[in-house]
Design a protein around this motif. Structure first.
Motif, mmCIF file in Angstrom:
data_model
loop_
_atom_site.group_PDB
_atom_site.id
_atom_site.type_symbol
_atom_site.label_atom_id
_atom_site.label_comp_id
_atom_site.label_asym_id
_atom_site.label_seq_id
_atom_site.Cartn_x
_atom_site.Cartn_y
_atom_site.Cartn_z
ATOM 1 N N PRO A 83 -40.368 9.121 -13.215
ATOM 2 C CA PRO A 83 -41.459 10.074 -12.962
ATOM 3 C C PRO A 83 -42.108 10.506 -14.275
ATOM 4 C CG PRO A 83 -39.344 11.186 -12.847
ATOM 5 C CD PRO A 83 -39.041 9.721 -12.990
ATOM 6 N N ASP A 84 -43.290 11.079 -14.148
ATOM 7 C CA ASP A 84 -43.965 11.596 -15.337
ATOM 8 C C ASP A 84 -43.130 12.692 -15.991
ATOM 9 O OD1 ASP A 84 -46.152 9.931 -15.299
ATOM 10 O OD2 ASP A 84 -47.393 11.290 -14.126
ATOM 11 N N LEU A 85 -43.211 12.770 -17.306
ATOM 12 C CA LEU A 85 -42.453 13.768 -18.048
ATOM 13 C C LEU A 85 -43.131 15.127 -17.920
ATOM 14 C CD1 LEU A 85 -41.388 11.088 -19.250
ATOM 15 C CD2 LEU A 85 -41.235 12.247 -21.460
ATOM 16 N N PRO A 86 -42.348 16.205 -17.880
ATOM 17 C CA PRO A 86 -42.950 17.548 -17.857
ATOM 18 C C PRO A 86 -43.641 17.823 -19.185
ATOM 19 C CG PRO A 86 -40.571 17.678 -18.160
ATOM 20 C CD PRO A 86 -40.872 16.242 -17.854
ATOM 21 N N LEU A 87 -44.830 18.372 -19.120
ATOM 22 C CA LEU A 87 -45.619 18.601 -20.331
ATOM 23 C C LEU A 87 -45.765 20.079 -20.662
ATOM 24 C CD1 LEU A 87 -48.457 15.982 -19.688
ATOM 25 C CD2 LEU A 87 -46.347 15.699 -21.013
ATOM 26 N N ASP A 88 -45.098 20.938 -19.908
ATOM 27 C CA ASP A 88 -45.244 22.376 -20.130
ATOM 28 C C ASP A 88 -44.146 22.949 -21.009
ATOM 29 O OD1 ASP A 88 -43.265 21.913 -18.315
ATOM 30 O OD2 ASP A 88 -43.882 23.456 -16.888
ATOM 31 N N GLY A 89 -43.256 22.085 -21.504
ATOM 32 C CA GLY A 89 -42.178 22.558 -22.366
ATOM 33 C C GLY A 89 -42.223 21.881 -23.724
ATOM 34 N N LEU A 91 -42.263 19.016 -25.991
ATOM 35 C CA LEU A 91 -42.609 17.611 -25.848
ATOM 36 C C LEU A 91 -41.570 16.709 -26.514
ATOM 37 C CD1 LEU A 91 -44.686 15.509 -24.850
ATOM 38 C CD2 LEU A 91 -45.793 15.717 -27.096
ATOM 39 N N ALA A 94 -38.540 16.374 -24.315
ATOM 40 C CA ALA A 94 -38.824 15.586 -23.117
ATOM 41 C C ALA A 94 -38.853 14.092 -23.434
ATOM 42 C CB ALA A 94 -40.155 16.024 -22.505
ATOM 43 N N PRO A 143 -45.098 6.547 -17.894
ATOM 44 C CA PRO A 143 -44.855 7.985 -18.018
ATOM 45 C C PRO A 143 -44.675 8.451 -19.457
ATOM 46 C CG PRO A 143 -43.611 7.099 -16.183
ATOM 47 C CD PRO A 143 -44.189 5.925 -16.907
ATOM 48 N N ALA A 147 -47.152 10.836 -21.791
ATOM 49 C CA ALA A 147 -46.664 12.056 -22.444
ATOM 50 C C ALA A 147 -47.075 12.068 -23.918
ATOM 51 C CB ALA A 147 -45.152 12.153 -22.309
#
Length: 210
Positions: A83-89, A91, A94, A143, A147
């Protein structure tokens, strides 16, 4: 082990058009048959595959344009597109987690032996290597490349960076441990070496502070 000559031109797996619906169970039978032959070191030929899987030659030909693309698909059984990596934390955390602690190293249902078999076959057959890259490996890079691109857009990473090149740089150290050095990622010293190399590369990728 050898791979039979292509049935036709190598390309992406055949997608059926109008007509009878594809029977997904047959796909699984064919792939399981190919994997059985691969695991036993046998040549993956249409004749052998018909005997092993119980599926007709016509069914095999309808689903894959060549034995090369079929073998590539068999070798990828058990792998998925992450899945795509979370970008709100963070980087960095991640991206590092995806490379060192994620699906690039340990995959449920995808053993180290299968990984090494894939490397052996791909290195012995450039056509298979390219087919596997085009149909499977390149999709799993998406993904992490996205990122990195997001990090560039947010000003975290240097604006001139190419995400694909960054992926090669960061993932290269991991593959070097597994393929060239013959190490295991479960070894704490190997994991630390990869983390140190990642940190060196990441510092070079960071945008310069104002």
């Amino acid at each position: 082990m050898s791979i039979a000559p292509p049935v036709e031109q190598t390309g992406a797996a055949v997608r059926r058009g109008p007509g009878r619906p594809r029977v997904e169970d047959l796909d699984d039978q064919i792939l399981a048959g190919a994997l059985g032959l691969i695991d036993e070191g046998e040549s993956v030929t249409v004749r052998q595959l018909v005997h092993r899987s119980g599926v007709s030659r016509a069914a095999i030909y309808r689903r894959w344009p060549s034995m090369t693309t079929l073998v590539a698909a068999a070798l990828d059984v058990g792998r998925t597109v992450p899945p795509d990596l979370p970008l709100d934390g963070d980087l960095r955390e991640a991206v590092m987690g995806a490379l060192i602690g994620g699906q690039s190293i340990s995959v449920v249902g995808y053993s180290e032996e299968r990984f090494r078999q894939r490397i052996r076959l791909a290195m012995a057959d450039r056509e298979l290597q390219k087919a596997y890259w085009a149909s499977h490996v390149s999709r799993r890079r998406g993904p992490l490349e996205r990122a990195i691109a997001a990090g560039i857009e947010r000003g975290i990473l240097r604006p001139e960076l190419d995400p694909a090149t960054c992926f090669d740089l960061l993932a290269g150290v991991v593959y070097y441990q597994l393929v060239v050095r013959g190490e295991e990622m479960s070894d704490p010293a190997v994991w630390q070496r990869c983390q140190d190399a990642f940190d060196i590369a990441w510092r070079g990728m960071l945008a310069e502070a104002d």
